[in-house]
Design a protein around this motif. Structure first.
Motif, PDB file in Angstrom:
ATOM      1  N   LYS A 191       0.814  -1.209   0.000  1.00 37.22           N
ATOM      2  CA  LYS A 191       0.000   0.000   0.000  1.00 37.22           C
ATOM      3  C   LYS A 191       0.849   1.261   0.000  1.00 37.22           C
ATOM      4  O   LYS A 191       0.631   2.193  -0.775  1.00 37.22           O
ATOM      5  N   ALA A 192       1.860   1.314   0.912  1.00 39.62           N
ATOM      6  CA  ALA A 192       2.702   2.509   1.010  1.00 39.62           C
ATOM      7  C   ALA A 192       3.474   2.739  -0.287  1.00 39.62           C
ATOM      8  O   ALA A 192       3.678   3.856  -0.716  1.00 39.62           O
ATOM      9  N   SER A 249      10.704   4.593  16.198  1.00 44.39           N
ATOM     10  CA  SER A 249       9.864   5.636  15.600  1.00 44.39           C
ATOM     11  C   SER A 249       9.364   5.255  14.218  1.00 44.39           C
ATOM     12  O   SER A 249       8.782   6.085  13.515  1.00 44.39           O
ATOM     13  N   GLY A 250       9.631   4.019  13.817  1.00 41.23           N
ATOM     14  CA  GLY A 250       9.132   3.543  12.535  1.00 41.23           C
ATOM     15  C   GLY A 250      10.070   3.771  11.367  1.00 41.23           C
ATOM     16  O   GLY A 250       9.692   3.595  10.211  1.00 41.23           O
ATOM     17  N   GLY A 254      11.372   6.663   3.395  1.00 37.68           N
ATOM     18  CA  GLY A 254      11.636   5.317   3.872  1.00 37.68           C
ATOM     19  C   GLY A 254      10.533   4.834   4.798  1.00 37.68           C
ATOM     20  O   GLY A 254       9.921   5.640   5.509  1.00 37.68           O
ATOM     21  N   TRP A 255      10.264   3.526   4.774  1.00 40.89           N
ATOM     22  CA  TRP A 255       9.222   2.973   5.635  1.00 40.89           C
ATOM     23  C   TRP A 255       9.459   1.472   5.813  1.00 40.89           C
ATOM     24  O   TRP A 255      10.263   0.848   5.116  1.00 40.89           O
ATOM     25  N   ASN A 294       8.139  -8.324   6.735  1.00 41.43           N
ATOM     26  CA  ASN A 294       9.547  -8.188   7.146  1.00 41.43           C
ATOM     27  C   ASN A 294      10.377  -7.558   6.029  1.00 41.43           C
ATOM     28  O   ASN A 294      11.446  -8.044   5.665  1.00 41.43           O
ATOM     29  N   GLN A 295       9.875  -6.447   5.494  1.00 44.31           N
ATOM     30  CA  GLN A 295      10.535  -5.745   4.404  1.00 44.31           C
ATOM     31  C   GLN A 295      10.763  -4.285   4.785  1.00 44.31           C
ATOM     32  O   GLN A 295      10.013  -3.715   5.576  1.00 44.31           O
ATOM     33  N   GLU A 296      11.806  -3.695   4.210  1.00 44.58           N
ATOM     34  CA  GLU A 296      12.112  -2.283   4.420  1.00 44.58           C
ATOM     35  C   GLU A 296      12.327  -1.614   3.068  1.00 44.58           C
ATOM     36  O   GLU A 296      12.863  -2.231   2.141  1.00 44.58           O
TER      37      GLU A 296
END
Length: 600
Positions: free
Chosen positions: A35-36, A97-98, A122-123, A129-131
């Motif tokens: 979604k992001a 803080s995410g 960035g998120w 389990n992904q960045e």
């Protein structure tokens, strides 16, 4: 940094990290699956078979890179929102803080932008389990290897690339990402030849990169180059590393600097051999001996460098000698601070130093431009303003500063033009009031033993000498200082709620509100100039610590790079609430006796 046309959506690199246990055929590549990811960024090309190969594997994670388009470049990103929640700039605090762990290296190395890619967003996707991080796109830039092969560069033009990589190695090793400098295809250049990095690679667990690997990369890069004795240089470095003579990056950088200085000196001597019109002067032996003693770096105090007292008694007049430049050393450093999510400071150093050897010693002529800007105006805007100011001022004085120090009107005109550029950008963007971006400015022009300083705002310039100690050369353009100037007591002026509000800055208002202070200096003794943003000088930090942290740096035996690092660290300990930027300029002088005892 420039302000892009809103009609053209920028293209960035998206770096994706996922757990190693997942198949290389990753299900999240389609924008609709996250979604992001779908909310703002779209793929620039279609990926076949919904698959992508990792560009790196480190520990239990794989790393992938795709090119994406930002469909809403003017909106705040997820990273911006999470940075507002950060209490301290520590790895665990960022993560809580995410902010993805993948972003930590880019945030930590912000001071090296644009060499290090800028972190834009960035998120985390905890469910899978992904960045994700979004960084500037250098994918299509020429590699350093290609650049060196295509351009016929002198050895003195090639070695600074190695010097830059060695400097980066020191900072990269602290956060375990030296692998970044060991990937040949990751080393790229801008159109002007500036070294840039495509992306950051994390070091492999329990297998840290070694100095010899860095030198091996250098050997590969310059293997086929002509026009310099590169092979001998690299071979000598490798021998010294293998024998233990070079044991750390500090020693490697020192050795590389010695090589560069030796080459430059040889070039100057060769030029001198072709000149027959120079007249050499030698002072008398007794006179020279007295002067050597007077300028001993080990002397903590002493007579003013411009004076020699007559031996006949105190009633005799003092002889005042003209000064000549002995040496100039400069260093600059910027740090994000402990609480800010990005760095809005910007600085630039441009020096030209010529050295000549004679029986009396080394003679220098120097020309230097030094700029520090502290941006304001919210996320991105502040750093845009400071970068615009530096870029405009640098370009202006490159054209308008010739042989002698620029006159007041030329300097003022350059500052006004920088203000016009930022102010126009604000107007074009429809920014009003406090929403307008702006920046402070401190600037130093150095010409041998003379200098000019200029400033707008509350960034500062200090001078440190053995005789006079610490002197603040600029007066803040703030409400409190304006009140003091009109006779209000300092304590009352600083008690105002708006005491530290700026009365001047570049960008927020038109030229009628910009009145830079410009002053000329004569360097008559060994001097350390310090230029800084207010993140360093707040809370009287320099006034309280100059004797221990600045005074020793006047000595030519002191390492300025180590000194500036200690000052930045101290700033983070005492202040740390803001970005910190500092430039140090060490100017060594001695009496000019060339007019005495000529050979001819």
């Amino acid at each position: 940094m420039s302000i892009d046309n809103d009609s053209i959506n920028p293209v960035y690199q998206c770096i994706i990290s996922c757990a190693l246990k997942k198949s290389p055929f990753i299900p999240f590549i389609l924008p609709t699956d996250t979604k992001a990811f779908h909310h703002r960024y779209i793929l620039t090309t279609t990926l076949e078979n919904k698959s992508l190969s990792p560009f790196a594997t480190c520990g239990d994670r794989q790393y992938f890179c795709i090119e994406v388009e930002d469909t809403t470049p003017t909106e705040r990103g997820i990273l911006d929102e999470n940075l507002d929640l950060v209490e301290s700039f520590e790895r665990e605090s960022l993560k809580s803080s995410g902010i993805p762990d993948l972003a930590f290296a880019y945030l930590t190395l912000t001071e090296y932008n644009p060499t290090v890619p800028e972190l834009l967003d960035g998120w985390e996707d905890e469910e899978n389990n992904q960045e994700f991080v979004i960084i500037t796109n250098h994918k299509h830039n020429q590699t350093l290897e290609e650049y060196l092969k295509v351009n016929s560069l002198e050895i003195t033009q090639v070695l600074p690339y190695l010097q830059k990589m060695a400097k980066l190695w020191k900072s990269f090793s602290k956060i375990e990402c030296c692998e970044t400098l060991l990937r040949v295809d990751n080393l790229k250049v801008e159109q002007d030849g500036t070294l840039i990095l495509d992306k950051i690679y994390l070091d492999r667990d329990n297998d840290p990169p070694l100095l010899r690997q860095l030198v091996e990369i250098w050997a590969y890069l310059i293997e086929d180059l002509s026009g310099g004795d590169y092979k001998t240089i690299i071979t000598d470095l490798m021998i010294k590393i293998e024998s233990g003579e070079i044991d750390d990056i500090k020693e490697l950088r020192s050795e590389l600097q010695s090589i560069i200085q030796e080459i430059e000196l040889q070039s100057i001597l060769e030029q001198e051999e072709n000149q027959t019109e120079d007249v050499i002067f030698i002072p008398g032996e007794d006179e020279l001996k007295d002067l050597v003693n007077q300028f001993d770096d080990e002397e903590p105090e002493g007579e003013e460098a411009t004076q020699i007292n007559s031996p006949d008694g105190d009633d005799q007049p003092t002889i005042v000698l003209p000064m000549r430049l002995l040496n100039v050393t400069e260093v600059g450093l910027s740090d994000i601070g402990r609480k800010r999510g990005h760095n809005e400071d910007c600085f630039a150093i441009e020096t030209s130093i010529q050295k000549r050897e004679s029986p009396q010693g080394s003679y220098y002529t120097a020309k230097g431009l030094f700029i520090v800007c502290d941006g304001m105006g919210g996320h991105a805007s502040g750093e845009v303003a400071s970068a615009m100011a530096v870029k405009n001022l640098y370009s202006y004085f490159k054209e308008n500063w010739t042989e002698e120090l620029p006159e007041v009107e030329i300097i003022r005109n350059g500052i006004i033009k920088a203000n016009e550029a930022i102010y126009s950008a604000n107007i074009n963007k429809g920014q009003t009031g406090s929403g307008r971006m702006g920046t402070t400015l401190v600037m130093t022009f150095l010409q041998d033993t003379k200098a000019v300083i200029a400033h707008v705002g509350d960034s500062r310039i200090y001078k440190v000498t053995r005789k006079w100690g610490l002197e603040q050369l600029t007066v803040d353009h703030s409400v409190a200082q304006a009140e003091i100037k009109h006779g209000v007591d300092s304590e009352i002026a600083h008690a105002r709620p708006d005491a530290y509000q700026l009365t001047q800055a570049l960008g927020p208002r038109d030229n009628n509100f910009v009145h830079p202070d410009i002053n000329f200096l004569d360097i008559k003794e060994d001097t350390l100039l310090l230029m800084c943003s207010d993140g360093l000088c707040d809370n009287d930090l320099l006034e309280n610590h100059w004797e221990t942290n600045l005074l020793p740096l006047i000595s030519s035996k002191a390492n300025l790079e180590e000194g500036i690092t200690q000052i930045i660290d101290l700033g983070n300990q005492v202040n740390g609430h803001d970005n910190i930027t500092c430039i140090l300029i060490r100017i060594k002088v001695q009496p000019n006796l060339e007019h005495q005892n000529p050979i001819f």
